[in-house]
Enzyme design. Structure first.
Site, mmCIF file in Angstrom:
data_model
loop_
_atom_site.group_PDB
_atom_site.id
_atom_site.type_symbol
_atom_site.label_atom_id
_atom_site.label_comp_id
_atom_site.label_asym_id
_atom_site.label_seq_id
_atom_site.Cartn_x
_atom_site.Cartn_y
_atom_site.Cartn_z
ATOM 1 N N HIS A 1 0.799 -1.002 0.188
ATOM 2 C CA HIS A 1 0.068 -0.096 0.083
ATOM 3 C C HIS A 1 0.941 1.317 -0.064
ATOM 4 O O HIS A 1 1.501 1.629 0.955
ATOM 5 C CB HIS A 1 -0.844 0.325 1.182
ATOM 6 N N GLU B 1 -1.670 -6.795 -2.142
ATOM 7 C CA GLU B 1 -2.866 -5.798 -1.843
ATOM 8 C C GLU B 1 -2.100 -4.509 -2.630
ATOM 9 O O GLU B 1 -2.510 -3.207 -2.094
ATOM 10 C CB GLU B 1 -2.989 -5.408 -0.405
ATOM 11 N N ASP C 1 -1.843 -0.963 -3.966
ATOM 12 C CA ASP C 1 -2.411 0.309 -4.578
ATOM 13 C C ASP C 1 -1.427 1.435 -4.407
ATOM 14 O O ASP C 1 -0.434 1.260 -3.409
ATOM 15 C CB ASP C 1 -3.788 0.734 -3.997
HETATM 16 O O1 G2I Z 1 -6.808 -1.706 5.443
HETATM 17 C C1 G2I Z 1 -6.331 -2.093 4.169
HETATM 18 C C2 G2I Z 1 -6.004 -3.502 4.173
HETATM 19 C C3 G2I Z 1 -4.864 -3.816 5.033
HETATM 20 N N1 G2I Z 1 -4.267 -5.371 4.726
HETATM 21 C C4 G2I Z 1 -5.133 -6.139 5.091
HETATM 22 C C5 G2I Z 1 -6.716 -5.883 4.415
HETATM 23 O O2 G2I Z 1 -7.416 -6.775 4.862
HETATM 24 C C6 G2I Z 1 -7.097 -4.602 4.502
HETATM 25 O O3 G2I Z 1 -8.222 -4.698 3.737
HETATM 26 C C7 G2I Z 1 -9.378 -3.526 4.230
HETATM 27 C C8 G2I Z 1 -10.419 -3.561 3.235
HETATM 28 O O4 G2I Z 1 -10.008 -3.025 2.292
HETATM 29 C C9 G2I Z 1 -11.639 -2.622 3.851
HETATM 30 O O5 G2I Z 1 -12.681 -2.788 3.245
HETATM 31 O O6 G2I Z 1 -9.888 -3.971 5.544
HETATM 32 C C10 G2I Z 1 -10.540 -3.126 5.963
HETATM 33 C C11 G2I Z 1 -10.757 -3.547 7.576
HETATM 34 O O7 G2I Z 1 -9.677 -3.828 8.240
HETATM 35 C C12 G2I Z 1 -12.012 -2.922 5.383
HETATM 36 O O8 G2I Z 1 -12.612 -1.943 5.969
HETATM 37 C C13 G2I Z 1 -13.855 -2.727 6.369
HETATM 38 C C14 G2I Z 1 -14.549 -1.605 7.127
HETATM 39 O O9 G2I Z 1 -13.642 -1.405 8.526
HETATM 40 C C15 G2I Z 1 -15.929 -2.096 7.838
HETATM 41 O O10 G2I Z 1 -16.423 -0.884 8.509
HETATM 42 C C16 G2I Z 1 -16.778 -2.362 6.515
HETATM 43 O O11 G2I Z 1 -17.928 -2.747 6.976
HETATM 44 O O12 G2I Z 1 -14.792 -2.838 5.330
HETATM 45 C C17 G2I Z 1 -16.134 -3.173 5.791
HETATM 46 C C18 G2I Z 1 -17.013 -3.453 4.406
HETATM 47 O O13 G2I Z 1 -17.088 -2.519 3.565
#
Ligand code: G2I
Length: 277
Positions: free
Chosen positions: A196, A225, A227
């Site tokens: 990232h 991942e 971006d």
């Molecule tokens: O944080 C970026 C990434 C870091 N490495 C591990 C990955 O698993 C992580 O992915 C992100 C997702 O892209 C987000 O979409 O992980 C987040 C959570 O740690 C995700 O965010 C969550 C929100 O926290 C929730 O509130 C929401 O309900 O996404 C959920 C679905 O939209």
């Protein structure tokens, strides 16, 4: 070529024909952005829930794409029942989760992120404090052994962020863990570099060195991942640099971008992805 190009997918977007059109056309590997995480797959202890994950797996497999599983054990996005657990009860609950989920998907997963983000940021180079870490330093190898038993055909990866720069203490800490696992026969096949990037955390000039040094330990390396916040030729050159670093390492077997369109991104305001809205 033995190298795969993937994207993170959200089950909620599989009804969007523009999204699915790009997905089907451009990628040969898929990761569930949230749907295979611990809170999604085991919302109540020992009650497993695979509906949204299966939507992604079935769509991808129907198109002949491979799946990166993300993630079996992580300090974050734990279900509520797990967050306050500790000691032997937590260790056993974690191992049961790894076993159940990896068994359910046995034969369908190309590579699993068995453990995600277990190292601390900063200059120490050690483990991150978490409820899982407090069950004992061997929790990571225990998770890998359980995953191997459950799905012997999946590549088992350790996945983390801010491990791209070879001179960073966190990178060195993860490197020493992988070196130790290989020396002691702990089953690990790959290391995932989340990648990232943004102006405060740019693509390091030694990225190829990092990927090659890990590969030299006898593991595949994968960018998991990707971006890069930004725009125009500067952003394009950074993407080019990441791809070239991977292509220069024989054991760099995949690049996954963390979403399809900028508007799909967890960092949408940074327009970090390959397609615009
Ligand atoms: O944080 C970026 C990434 C870091 N490495 C591990 C990955 O698993 C992580 O992915 C992100 C997702 O892209 C987000 O979409 O992980 C987040 C959570 O740690 C995700 O965010 C969550 C929100 O926290 C929730 O509130 C929401 O309900 O996404 C959920 C679905 O939209």
């Amino acid at each position: 070529s033995g190298r795969y190009f993937g994207t993170a997918v959200a089950a909620s977007k599989l009804g969007d024909s523009t999204y699915v059109g790009i997905l089907n056309r451009e990628f040969d590997m898929v990761t569930a952005e949230n749907e295979m995480k611990m809170d999604a797959t085991e919302p109540n202890q020992n009650q497993f829930s695979y509906g949204n994950a299966d939507r992604i797996v079935n769509q991808a497999r129907g198109q002949g794409k491979r799946i990166r599983g993300h993630a079996l054990a992580w300090h974050s996005q734990q279900p509520g029942w797990m967050q306050n657990m500790s000691g032997t009860a937590l260790r056993n609950a974690m191992l049961n989760h790894v076993t159940q989920v990896a068994t359910y998907y046995r034969g369908k997963i190309y590579a699993w992120d068995v453990v995600n983000e277990a190292y601390a940021d900063g200059s120490g180079g050690g483990r991150r404090d978490s409820n899982l870490q407090r069950t004992g330093n061997d929790w990571i190898e225990a998770a890998f052994r359980a995953a191997r038993t459950a799905d012997p055909g999946a590549k088992l990866c350790y996945n983390d962020y801010n491990t791209d720069n070879w001179s960073h203490a966190k990178t060195q800490g993860v490197y020493r863990m992988v070196q130790d696992f290989k020396a002691r026969g702990v089953p690990i096949d790959c290391v995932g570099f989340q990648a990232h990037f943004n102006s405060g955390n740019p693509v390091p000039s030694n990225y190829h060195t990092t990927l090659q040094n890990f590969a030299n330990l006898g593991v595949d390396v994968q960018i998991t991942e990707l971006d890069i916040e930004g725009s125009g030729s500067s952003q394009a050159q950074q993407y080019q640099g990441v791809v070239q670093a991977c292509l220069a390492v024989t054991r760099c077997t995949g690049i996954t971008v963390w979403g399809i369109r900028d508007t799909d991104s967890w960092r949408a305001s940074g327009t970090p992805l390959l397609f615009d809205g």
